[in-house]
Write a protein that holds these residues in place. Structure first.
Motif, PDB file in Angstrom:
ATOM      1  N   LEU A 105       0.538  -1.106   0.212  1.00 19.98           N
ATOM      2  CA  LEU A 105      -0.001  -0.057   0.079  1.00 19.98           C
ATOM      3  C   LEU A 105       1.178   1.630  -0.306  1.00 19.98           C
ATOM      4  O   LEU A 105       0.095   2.037  -0.688  1.00 19.98           O
ATOM      5  N   ALA A 106       1.906   0.970   0.417  1.00 16.28           N
ATOM      6  CA  ALA A 106       2.833   2.422   1.007  1.00 16.28           C
ATOM      7  C   ALA A 106       3.947   2.638  -0.384  1.00 16.28           C
ATOM      8  O   ALA A 106       3.914   2.462  -0.742  1.00 16.28           O
ATOM      9  N   ASP A 107       4.257   4.557   0.052  1.00 18.34           N
ATOM     10  CA  ASP A 107       5.065   5.186  -1.417  1.00 18.34           C
ATOM     11  C   ASP A 107       6.361   4.166  -0.660  1.00 18.34           C
ATOM     12  O   ASP A 107       7.343   4.732  -1.164  1.00 18.34           O
ATOM     13  N   ARG A 108       6.418   4.582   1.222  1.00 14.21           N
ATOM     14  CA  ARG A 108       8.092   4.518   1.481  1.00 14.21           C
ATOM     15  C   ARG A 108       7.047   4.222   2.861  1.00 14.21           C
ATOM     16  O   ARG A 108       6.450   4.599   3.706  1.00 14.21           O
ATOM     17  N   VAL A 109       8.547   3.317   3.963  1.00  9.66           N
ATOM     18  CA  VAL A 109       8.132   2.848   5.040  1.00  9.66           C
ATOM     19  C   VAL A 109       9.167   3.344   6.002  1.00  9.66           C
ATOM     20  O   VAL A 109      10.679   2.945   5.555  1.00  9.66           O
ATOM     21  N   LEU A 110       8.796   3.331   7.555  1.00  6.52           N
ATOM     22  CA  LEU A 110      10.063   3.880   8.590  1.00  6.52           C
ATOM     23  C   LEU A 110       9.943   3.084   8.441  1.00  6.52           C
ATOM     24  O   LEU A 110       8.811   2.379   9.721  1.00  6.52           O
TER      25      LEU A 110
ATOM     26  N   SER B 210      12.933   0.214  19.157  1.00  2.08           N
ATOM     27  CA  SER B 210      12.961   1.178  20.297  1.00  2.08           C
ATOM     28  C   SER B 210      12.982   2.641  20.400  1.00  2.08           C
ATOM     29  O   SER B 210      13.878   3.698  20.948  1.00  2.08           O
ATOM     30  N   GLY B 211      11.369   2.859  19.393  1.00  2.22           N
ATOM     31  CA  GLY B 211      11.563   3.880  19.492  1.00  2.22           C
ATOM     32  C   GLY B 211      12.343   4.748  18.216  1.00  2.22           C
ATOM     33  O   GLY B 211      12.408   6.258  18.486  1.00  2.22           O
ATOM     34  N   ARG B 212      13.174   4.888  17.552  1.00  2.00           N
ATOM     35  CA  ARG B 212      13.956   5.218  16.990  1.00  2.00           C
ATOM     36  C   ARG B 212      13.480   4.650  15.052  1.00  2.00           C
ATOM     37  O   ARG B 212      13.242   3.553  15.233  1.00  2.00           O
ATOM     38  N   ILE B 213      13.718   5.346  14.834  1.00  2.00           N
ATOM     39  CA  ILE B 213      13.980   4.737  13.098  1.00  2.00           C
ATOM     40  C   ILE B 213      15.177   4.536  12.775  1.00  2.00           C
ATOM     41  O   ILE B 213      15.882   5.028  12.297  1.00  2.00           O
ATOM     42  N   VAL B 214      14.956   3.407  11.933  1.00  2.00           N
ATOM     43  CA  VAL B 214      16.068   1.985  11.391  1.00  2.00           C
ATOM     44  C   VAL B 214      16.016   1.845  10.674  1.00  2.00           C
ATOM     45  O   VAL B 214      17.183   1.486  10.610  1.00  2.00           O
ATOM     46  N   GLY B 215      14.640   2.460   9.909  1.00  2.00           N
ATOM     47  CA  GLY B 215      15.509   1.448   8.671  1.00  2.00           C
ATOM     48  C   GLY B 215      14.356   2.619   7.863  1.00  2.00           C
ATOM     49  O   GLY B 215      13.341   3.608   8.328  1.00  2.00           O
ATOM     50  N   ASP B 216      14.238   3.087   6.404  1.00  2.00           N
ATOM     51  CA  ASP B 216      13.766   3.983   5.474  1.00  2.00           C
ATOM     52  C   ASP B 216      13.810   3.805   4.194  1.00  2.00           C
ATOM     53  O   ASP B 216      15.040   3.975   3.684  1.00  2.00           O
ATOM     54  N   GLY B 217      13.005   3.324   3.757  1.00  2.00           N
ATOM     55  CA  GLY B 217      13.057   2.796   2.280  1.00  2.00           C
ATOM     56  C   GLY B 217      11.955   2.855   1.403  1.00  2.00           C
ATOM     57  O   GLY B 217      10.680   3.451   1.768  1.00  2.00           O
ATOM     58  N   THR B 218      11.232   2.626   0.283  1.00  2.00           N
ATOM     59  CA  THR B 218      10.314   2.165  -0.659  1.00  2.00           C
ATOM     60  C   THR B 218      10.256   1.237  -0.658  1.00  2.00           C
ATOM     61  O   THR B 218      10.919   0.421  -0.103  1.00  2.00           O
ATOM     62  N   PRO B 219       9.457   0.703  -0.777  1.00  2.00           N
ATOM     63  CA  PRO B 219       8.698  -1.214  -0.566  1.00  2.00           C
ATOM     64  C   PRO B 219      10.488  -1.705  -1.556  1.00  2.00           C
ATOM     65  O   PRO B 219      10.856  -3.051  -1.334  1.00  2.00           O
TER      66      PRO B 219
ATOM     67  N   ALA C 122      15.233  -3.849   8.915  1.00  2.00           N
ATOM     68  CA  ALA C 122      13.625  -3.626   7.605  1.00  2.00           C
ATOM     69  C   ALA C 122      13.699  -5.194   7.236  1.00  2.00           C
ATOM     70  O   ALA C 122      13.051  -5.503   6.290  1.00  2.00           O
ATOM     71  N   ALA C 123      14.995  -5.772   7.010  1.00  2.00           N
ATOM     72  CA  ALA C 123      15.685  -7.413   6.343  1.00  2.00           C
ATOM     73  C   ALA C 123      14.207  -8.683   6.670  1.00  2.00           C
ATOM     74  O   ALA C 123      13.777  -9.411   6.278  1.00  2.00           O
ATOM     75  N   ALA C 124      14.997  -8.331   8.144  1.00  2.00           N
ATOM     76  CA  ALA C 124      13.934  -9.337   8.814  1.00  2.00           C
ATOM     77  C   ALA C 124      12.520  -8.978   8.941  1.00  2.00           C
ATOM     78  O   ALA C 124      12.005 -10.243   8.833  1.00  2.00           O
ATOM     79  N   LEU C 125      12.096  -7.767   8.911  1.00  2.00           N
ATOM     80  CA  LEU C 125      11.016  -7.546   8.465  1.00  2.00           C
ATOM     81  C   LEU C 125      10.037  -8.226   7.501  1.00  2.00           C
ATOM     82  O   LEU C 125       9.063  -8.786   7.145  1.00  2.00           O
ATOM     83  N   VAL C 126      11.073  -7.780   6.624  1.00  2.00           N
ATOM     84  CA  VAL C 126      10.648  -7.948   5.092  1.00  2.00           C
ATOM     85  C   VAL C 126      10.540  -9.631   4.728  1.00  2.00           C
ATOM     86  O   VAL C 126      10.387 -10.744   4.011  1.00  2.00           O
ATOM     87  N   GLU C 127      11.654 -10.330   5.139  1.00  2.00           N
ATOM     88  CA  GLU C 127      11.432 -11.499   5.361  1.00  2.00           C
ATOM     89  C   GLU C 127      10.365 -13.135   5.905  1.00  2.00           C
ATOM     90  O   GLU C 127      10.603 -13.992   4.901  1.00  2.00           O
TER      91      GLU C 127
END
Length: 249
Positions: A200-205, A209-218, A230-235
């Protein structure tokens, strides 16, 4: 459309840093997903925008103005907000639920209820029904209609489809993405569903632990260009897709 900027936003609950010095810019017209494990700070960050959570430090700027300088009730009336359990008033009809913003603002509805029902894919006769007469998907559509009633340019979505069955969830997600594009909205959506975020999104944050640790397009996330978290979540959805493929082989 609305532009949103987080400048060093921080919020603690006791000894826990729910949001830890987050800075990010969300451009007008963007559809941004906030993802991460439970407790990563997604919903807390989202709620700093409409002042349901007040930061300990930092600023949230909406179209260049600090949201802290505006009365909370006035701010919230120009920001759409949809959350998982909808929160429809059980003693009010669908039309009354959708139109509550008009009454608070003392505006004439002027046929808007019917327009909003059509916008979210519900028939006109749904207006007279009570919330307990609706399915989960219908209630969520009414929640989206209510959030859109005062024509906001910014929509905050906090796990909006999380309680729905997979088929309804997918249909509503695609329907809302179409609305986002047609109405020229800026949308921030919190979700635990990584596949939903990617589709759905154009960009994923990605938060941890309260911080943005990944930022990019799908595409960035799928290619492993947005960091290890981010890689772990995508997996997860990738592995699920592989297992389903094996089952059908």
């Amino acid at each position: 459309m609305s532009e949103l900027i987080f400048e060093g936003v921080a919020k603690r609950f006791g000894d826990t840093a729910a949001v830890d010095a987050v800075s990010a810019k969300i451009s007008s017209g963007g559809f941004v997903a906030l993802v991460g494990s439970s407790g990563s700070g997604k919903s807390t960050l989202l709620k700093t925008v409409n002042r349901l959570v007040v930061p300990d430090s930092g600023r949230v700027l909406l179209d260049g103005s600090d949201v802290a300088d505006e009365e909370p009730h006035a701010l919230r009336r120009r920001i759409g907000y949809v959350f998982q359990n909808v929160g429809l008033f059980p003693h009010m009809s669908v039309a009354e639920n959708i139109g509550i913003g008009f009454r608070l603002e003392r505006r004439a509805e002027s046929g808007r209820i019917g327009e909003l029902l059509e916008l979210v894919g519900l028939p006109p006769d749904m207006a007279a029904r009570m919330p307990d007469q609706l399915s989960g998907g219908q209630r969520q559509r009414v929640g989206v209609a209510r959030a859109l009633a005062l024509s906001p340019k910014l929509m905050l979505m906090d796990e909006p489809f999380g309680a729905l069955d997979p088929v309804t969830r997918d249909a509503l997600g695609r329907a809302y993405r179409d609305l986002h594009d047609r109405l020229g909205l800026t949308t921030i959506m919190v979700t635990h569903d990584m596949a939903e975020a990617l589709l759905l999104a154009d960009r994923v944050l990605v938060m941890a632990s309260g911080r943005i640790v990944g930022d990019g397009t799908p595409a960035d996330l799928l290619a492993g260009r947005a960091g290890p978290e981010a890689a772990a979540l995508v997996e997860v959805p990738r592995a699920q897709a592989e297992r389903l493929k094996e089952l059908g082989a």
